[in-house]
Design an enzyme around this catalytic site. Structure first.
Site, PDB file in Angstrom:
ATOM      1  N   TYR A   1       0.837  -1.204   0.000  1.00 46.23           N
ATOM      2  CA  TYR A   1       0.000   0.000   0.000  1.00 46.23           C
ATOM      3  C   TYR A   1       0.878   1.262   0.000  1.00 46.23           C
ATOM      4  O   TYR A   1       1.685   1.455   0.914  1.00 46.23           O
ATOM      5  CB  TYR A   1      -0.895  -0.044   1.233  1.00 46.23           C
TER       6      TYR A   1
ATOM      7  N   ASP B   1      -1.556  -5.920   9.423  1.00 46.21           N
ATOM      8  CA  ASP B   1      -2.644  -5.015   9.038  1.00 46.21           C
ATOM      9  C   ASP B   1      -3.737  -5.864   8.391  1.00 46.21           C
ATOM     10  O   ASP B   1      -3.555  -6.378   7.288  1.00 46.21           O
ATOM     11  CB  ASP B   1      -2.108  -3.963   8.064  1.00 46.21           C
TER      12      ASP B   1
ATOM     13  N   ILE C   1      -7.106  -4.970   7.743  1.00 49.46           N
ATOM     14  CA  ILE C   1      -8.298  -4.137   7.558  1.00 49.46           C
ATOM     15  C   ILE C   1      -9.215  -4.632   6.430  1.00 49.46           C
ATOM     16  O   ILE C   1     -10.343  -4.154   6.314  1.00 49.46           O
ATOM     17  CB  ILE C   1      -7.929  -2.651   7.308  1.00 49.46           C
TER      18      ILE C   1
ATOM     19  N   LYS D   1     -12.744  -0.379   5.389  1.00 47.40           N
ATOM     20  CA  LYS D   1     -12.939  -1.200   4.198  1.00 47.40           C
ATOM     21  C   LYS D   1     -14.085  -2.193   4.379  1.00 47.40           C
ATOM     22  O   LYS D   1     -14.937  -2.339   3.512  1.00 47.40           O
ATOM     23  CB  LYS D   1     -11.649  -1.953   3.859  1.00 47.40           C
TER      24      LYS D   1
END
Length: 342
Positions: free
Chosen positions: A47, A132, A134, A172
């Site tokens: 990302y 992470d 998410i 998300k």
């Protein structure tokens, strides 16, 4: 979080720190775990926002773990070790590994073998793991999403639990980006204490907390929402992948996320990032589609792009696919592709 993880993981509310979104959660963890001159290893592609979230104010550096399309961009111990060695060559003190599971931009989930390898590596080096997660409720093609917390429950190294920290948010999975609701989950009391103090600089408003608690407290709605959301994501994903395939563009096999990792190497004029940039610029300016070039995600191979499919209507996606069809028919250069690929 327990629901998405199939109730295979039990979470302790006392080990949760609320933050203003995952951006704040990731930055707080960097402040807690590292300082100037320290580094975190991150698998590529990753990302692009991490360059901002992890580095700008903390002084922490990112060292990429270069992954290859030859094994579908999975993390290997060889690549992990190489990145660790490179960091020390750069006089950086490695404090941990940060993974995104499911991956942004790949849209793939890690296997238990992948997670166990990373856990064992970090245990051996005595460095932290930030996971992470998410996109965990966007897994649409398999119910086998494995959180690193689940792998921890099965590891024989109990002390590693203090080295693992999970980031999550509702941005998300529930489409609530503007609400800025994120969390840090950790077994490390020192990290929890420091993160709690730092979270005071980015609190979630009481009004937002009240609204979100009502949403999450509606078990019937949440069960329906997660099921319906994954059904729609799967349908939209299949629509994008199948239509791109018809015009000679293939996607990395994926099972999660709001996007596809798309292989356009055959449309490059040469196997370079300069050629990738030129292709991206033509698609942006001529086709009027804004997709993310792989280089923006630090991909080590030119010609890969991230295309989002969940942020537009089905009608708009059809229009976009038609434009890509016309563009490909007018600009295919398979001879060039074969020449540099061989």
């Amino acid at each position: 979080m327990e629901e998405v993880r199939g109730r295979r993981v039990r979470l302790d509310p006392k080990k949760i720190v609320l933050t203003a979104g995952s951006t704040s959660a990731n930055e707080i963890l960097m402040f807690c775990l590292g300082e100037t001159g320290d580094a975190f290893l991150i698998p590529t592609p990753y990302y692009p926002g991490y360059d901002r979230d992890l580095k700008w104010r903390t002084g922490v550096e990112i060292v990429p773990i270069h992954c290859s399309s030859s094994n579908h961009f999975r993390v290997t111990k060889v690549a992990l070790t190489k990145a660790y060695t490179q960091a020390h060559t750069l006089n950086l003190n490695v404090k941990g590994v940060l993974i995104t599971n499911p991956s942004n931009p790949l849209g793939t989930t890690m296997t238990k073998e992948d997670l166990d390898m990373i856990i064992n590596f970090c245990m051996e080096k005595q460095i932290h793991i930030v996971s992470d997660e998410i996109f965990s409720a966007t897994v649409f093609d398999s119910s086998n999403f494995i959180s690193i917390l689940e792998s921890l429950q099965q590891t024989k190294f109990k002390s590693v639990k203090n080295l693992v920290h999970v980031v999550y948010s509702l941005s998300k999975d529930l489409g609530l980006s503007g609400f800025r609701v994120g969390i840090i989950y950790s077994n490390n009391e020192r990290v929890l204490s420091a993160a709690t103090k730092m979270s005071s600089f980015g609190l979630i408003s009481s009004q937002t907390q009240h609204l979100v608690s009502n949403i999450l407290g509606d078990k019937k709605f949440m069960k329906y929402y997660i099921k319906e959301n994954t059904r729609r994501l799967k349908k939209r994903h299949e629509m994008l992948v199948s239509n791109l395939k018809r015009i000679g563009i293939h996607c990395l096999t994926s099972n999660a996320g709001l996007f596809c990792w798309v292989d356009m190497r055959h449309l490059l004029s040469s196997n370079t990032f300069e050629a990738e940039f030129e292709l991206w610029k033509r698609i942006l300016c001529d086709v009027k589609l804004n997709i993310s070039p792989g280089s923006s995600c630090h991909c080590s191979e030119p010609g890969w792009f991230r295309i989002c499919f969940a942020n537009v209507s089905e009608e708009i996606l059809h229009v976009a696919l038609h434009r890509m069809k016309v563009f490909v028919e007018e600009n295919s250069n398979l001879d060039v592709w074969v020449q540099w690929r061989n």
